[in-house]
Design a protein around this motif. Sequence first.
Motif, short mmCIF file in Angstrom:
data_model
loop_
_atom_site.label_atom_id
_atom_site.label_comp_id
_atom_site.label_asym_id
_atom_site.label_seq_id
_atom_site.Cartn_x
_atom_site.Cartn_y
_atom_site.Cartn_z
N LEU A 43 32.74 93.83 40.54
CA LEU A 43 31.54 94.67 40.47
C LEU A 43 31.06 95.04 41.86
N LEU A 44 31.06 94.08 42.77
CA LEU A 44 30.65 94.34 44.15
C LEU A 44 31.57 95.37 44.81
N LEU A 45 32.86 95.24 44.60
CA LEU A 45 33.82 96.18 45.16
C LEU A 45 33.62 97.57 44.57
N GLN A 46 33.38 97.66 43.28
CA GLN A 46 33.14 98.96 42.65
C GLN A 46 31.91 99.63 43.25
N ARG A 47 30.86 98.85 43.47
CA ARG A 47 29.64 99.41 44.07
C ARG A 47 29.91 99.91 45.48
N ALA A 48 30.68 99.12 46.26
CA ALA A 48 31.00 99.53 47.63
C ALA A 48 31.83 100.82 47.62
N LEU A 49 32.79 100.92 46.71
CA LEU A 49 33.60 102.13 46.62
C LEU A 49 32.76 103.34 46.22
N ASP A 50 31.82 103.13 45.30
CA ASP A 50 30.93 104.23 44.90
C ASP A 50 30.09 104.69 46.09
N GLU A 51 29.59 103.74 46.87
CA GLU A 51 28.80 104.11 48.05
C GLU A 51 29.65 104.88 49.06
N MET A 52 30.89 104.45 49.25
CA MET A 52 31.77 105.16 50.17
C MET A 52 32.04 106.59 49.68
N ARG A 53 32.25 106.74 48.38
CA ARG A 53 32.47 108.08 47.82
C ARG A 53 31.25 108.97 48.06
N GLN A 54 30.07 108.40 47.85
CA GLN A 54 28.84 109.17 48.06
C GLN A 54 28.69 109.56 49.53
N LEU A 55 29.00 108.63 50.41
CA LEU A 55 28.92 108.94 51.85
C LEU A 55 29.91 110.02 52.23
N ARG A 56 31.14 109.93 51.71
CA ARG A 56 32.13 110.97 52.00
C ARG A 56 31.68 112.33 51.46
N ALA A 57 31.14 112.32 50.25
CA ALA A 57 30.67 113.58 49.67
C ALA A 57 29.54 114.14 50.51
N GLY A 58 28.64 113.28 50.98
CA GLY A 58 27.55 113.72 51.83
C GLY A 58 28.05 114.26 53.15
N LEU A 59 29.04 113.61 53.73
CA LEU A 59 29.59 114.10 55.00
C LEU A 59 30.29 115.43 54.82
N SER A 60 31.02 115.58 53.74
CA SER A 60 31.74 116.85 53.54
C SER A 60 30.77 117.99 53.30
#
Length: 76
Positions: A43-60
């Motif tokens: 669950l912790l890893l899934q949350r971290a991956l979701d945050e990374m996806r959101q950050l990447r989407a925000g950067l793009s």
Amino acid sequence: MSDDALDERLVELETRLAFQEHTLLEMSDALADLRSENARLVLLLQRALDEMRQLRAGLSTDLTGDPALEPPPPHY
């Protein structure tokens, strides 16, 4: 074999069985703890991956966004 030898052997076997049952219960408890910890870490890893996806989407979107919305360069 005499009755005393049979009794002694029976006591030894019962003692071994008791230790094996105790060990089996400890291993079962340890396995349950590990499964719980694994579920928490997944669950912790899934949350971290979701945050990374959101950050990447925000950067793009920041990089491909409207240039007028970008702040001025630092030398201004």
